[in-house]
Design a protein around this motif. Sequence first.
Motif, short mmCIF file in Angstrom:
data_model
loop_
_atom_site.label_atom_id
_atom_site.label_comp_id
_atom_site.label_asym_id
_atom_site.label_seq_id
_atom_site.Cartn_x
_atom_site.Cartn_y
_atom_site.Cartn_z
N UNK A 96 0.82 -1.21 0.00
CA UNK A 96 0.00 0.00 0.00
C UNK A 96 0.85 1.26 0.00
N UNK B 198 -1.37 4.41 -1.26
CA UNK B 198 -2.63 4.38 -0.51
C UNK B 198 -2.39 4.58 0.98
N UNK C 129 -1.00 9.01 -3.36
CA UNK C 129 -1.41 8.71 -4.72
C UNK C 129 -1.93 9.96 -5.41
N UNK D 25 1.87 1.78 -3.51
CA UNK D 25 0.75 2.26 -4.32
C UNK D 25 0.35 3.69 -3.98
#
Lengths: 700, 294
Positions: free
Chosen positions: A410, A415, A435, A413
């Motif tokens: 995460x 997030x 993000x 990513x």
Amino acid sequence: MSQTQAAVPPAVMAAERVLEVEDLHLSFRVRGSDRQAIHGVSFSIGRNESFGLVGESGCGKSTIALCAVRYLPRNARITEGSVRVAGRDLVTMSMPELRRMRSSAVSMVYQNAGAALNPSIRIGEQVAEVFRVGGASGSEATDRARGMLEKVRISDPGRVMHRFPHQLSGGMQQRVIIAMALAPNPQLLILDEPTTALDATVEAEVLDLIAALRREYGTTLLFISHNLGVVTRMCERVGVLYAGQLVEEGDTGTVFDDPRHPYTVGLLRCVPKWGSRKDAGLLDSIPGLPPPVGATTDHCVYADRCALAIDKCRQEYPPLFDVGPGHTSRCFRHEVARDLPRASAASLPGTGQVVASNGHALIELGNVSKTFRQEGQQIQGLVDVSLRIAPGEALGLVGESGSGKSTLAKVLLGLLEPDSGAQLEYQGKNLPVKVGGRGQEQIRAIQIVFQNPGASLNRRHSIRRIVGRAVTKLLGLIGRQREQRLIELARSVRLDRSVLDSRPEQLSGGLKQRVAIARAFAGDPRVVVCDEPTSALDVSVQAAILNLLVDLQRSKGVSYLFISHDLGVVRYLADRIAVLYLGRLLEVGDAETVFGGPHHPYTEALLSAAPILHGEPKTRIRLEGEVPSAANPPSGCVFHTRCPRFLGDICVNQEPPLAESEPGHLIRCHIPIDELRRLQRVGQPPAAQESPEGPAAAKA
Amino acid sequence: MSAVAVPIEAPDEGVQQRKTARRERYRQLLRSPTFIVGAFLVAIWVICAIGYTHLAPSDPFATEPLRRLRAPSSQHLFGTDRLGRDVLSRVITGARVILVVAPLATLIGTVAGTALGLVTGYFGGIVDDSLMRLVDAFLALPLVILGLLFLVALGPSTIAVILVIGIVFTPIIARTVRAAVLAERGQEYMQAAKLRQERAPYIMFVELLPNVLPSILVEFTVRLGYAIFAIVTLTFLGFGIQPPSPDWGLSIFDHYAFISGGFWWPVLFPALAIATLVVGVNLASDAISQAFER
């Protein structure tokens, strides 16, 4: 396997049968029509025997288990046949008799231990109740409950008895359930996927426990699992179920080494062989889908998916053929079953992988830490993790649950925001931690395939809309160009175009995961996070998805951050491996180096815990106890509390550095690599050849 | 299948031709006895509301001072009221009033509540905390008192009643929607949307809204029952719909003083009408919530 038969000589099997299922037919009544789910299943289990039932979801495994205690849903009806426990027919039994039978002769352990315990009653109370039902007085029941908890190797039963279920870990809960199941000393113990929800290390421990208790109590087991490796380890005999029919039955070793039904052959080929790698070739898969529950045929139920099917298979119903001593197969072509042609190509055309190990890293994660705050406590999710992913490389991430695998994914990513000080780079350029702050190119480049395709696809949108939105958003395509790209994507994940017009609920799990992969690949990503992409899928579907991922990696040159708890799968797919424990990186290196050893003692333990279907004999190292709390991690080396190769004070007081022991192979351990090599070679004791039910005592 | 030649996989595992869950739900709903009875009761009043001009035996507004408070007879099946108007005709025509006012009010509350619930549920944090505390304070006051306060401020009229009920319902519905949004927020398709850098309105209205729609539908039907009740109550207290409307609550308000004189019919029949409509709506909404909320 000779080792499995050693425990129970075949003569005993014939002697006394604890469970006899004979020509069982069962149907579910759904909206006025009967749907037959079990089509004439017969098998029996002798005293002291352990019988495994394997098969994919929906084949009727659990239904048969519930028949053995006659605890069926209201709309289920046994239409034909009998189920006898210790010679008494359950089908015709009256309710009071049945209740007596359930409280004394048969016990059941379910998959989800958390749901099987009453959350508002203390453990001691719940275990004692079993004895009280059996007629023990209050204090006697409590004492016997304590004894029973000791039997299942719960170290401080007095303390555990005062706890509520939610205060125990999954492994502990399952032990309590096993204690309750064994408390009345039943003749038959039914285990329905007892370890599926557990980590591999805990699973290994629980399986050892079941095996040890079984010897001690002489209990007969009906063991249900989708995991062929677990069944190999636990059962002397196995029955393979397909669409409510037993298609093959025999000694576990014989069935898995010399399968005589094309379905068994296919299933075995779907599982990556231990040590096999994608370079050596693709996995085989089983084409098509099992028939829906309620479908009836007058010919072989597997004929539609069978590459060996001849006209006879499509016209007649095959009887059970004797194909060896105690080995039966429901197949006309049992003699040639092993020659089943592959359903998928053996290898990919074209070049091998192109991994540029030198040159720029595609992704560079530097000093990533993540601290969660919860009720005033600081929980370290990740501690100073640095990793790089090269272009076209699959980096496997392994570790028990709670080790920080998903947290790391995460963070990559965007997030989840890491603690300050972390440095993320994509192609040598800074990658914003959120993000929202990332550029279009970075967004396109980093995508994910989630574990559960049911939750990752919006169930109210059509597939066209789900994938199309990603195409529009990531590539800016609309109209005809968008449609073209959609068709292209569907083709690359081997989906029929017609799927585009359906909704997720109309698709099977495998198809949904393909849609999720298509969405991740919509914008030609450079790195795709795969978070347990196959763990929600059946074995035959898993193989197809893994093949697809390998194909996409080769053809598109994409990198993966591949998270999985299944080491066989990781070994098959990953080029490099990173091992996480309590948010710390313990080992990084090429897949073959890490798995081949010498490796970190934790990696060693993980490998030893993996249930393996066929392959090398293993050292039997068991990790004791639980993963320590991340809110209060152990001092020094975080692994020292459970380490099988614990040295002494140095491990307690000093955290070892993540040192490069060999070129490209980093290990965080005080033991020098040569010593590890020696230990781990010597450490394969004769105990490794011991029977699969071998005691947990074989700790090196 | 000529196996080896196939490139990697067969092109398709085949779309499973299962009946969709949604169709299944509608079927279940249409078979439920609760729903059939509820829908039947509601349908009667809907028919009255639409076709009142043809169904009412006489003009509901025509007064006949000489035939005041006549007991039910073959000429006036439900009797006449204090101004000599036909009670049956007024009950039939009254359906139109309530069946316009109550759904409109509920609709306003649902739309506003949904928007509020989506915003608080999606953004969470401070937005959620502050808005929800406000809602809590709002909900601490009894509904009728709140309605009365607003009506006194706005002055009693039909429009005011619609607005007031809508406003009062907004926070209640917002709560339900927020709870549904919170359950959806953890789903992975939300993360997938964020990874495409979707904007908040898109995520709220395109990704989330369709998934919380069943909860909203159920909440709407439940609130509709309450709305009918609230409107009748406000009208009975004299703050709602004003004369000479044939509204049921108004009729009861106009005649309850006559009950002690033995004139029960101008009160009983509108009261029965209210009861059957509310029961009908509640039965139907029970069945709907059973079918749609798993």
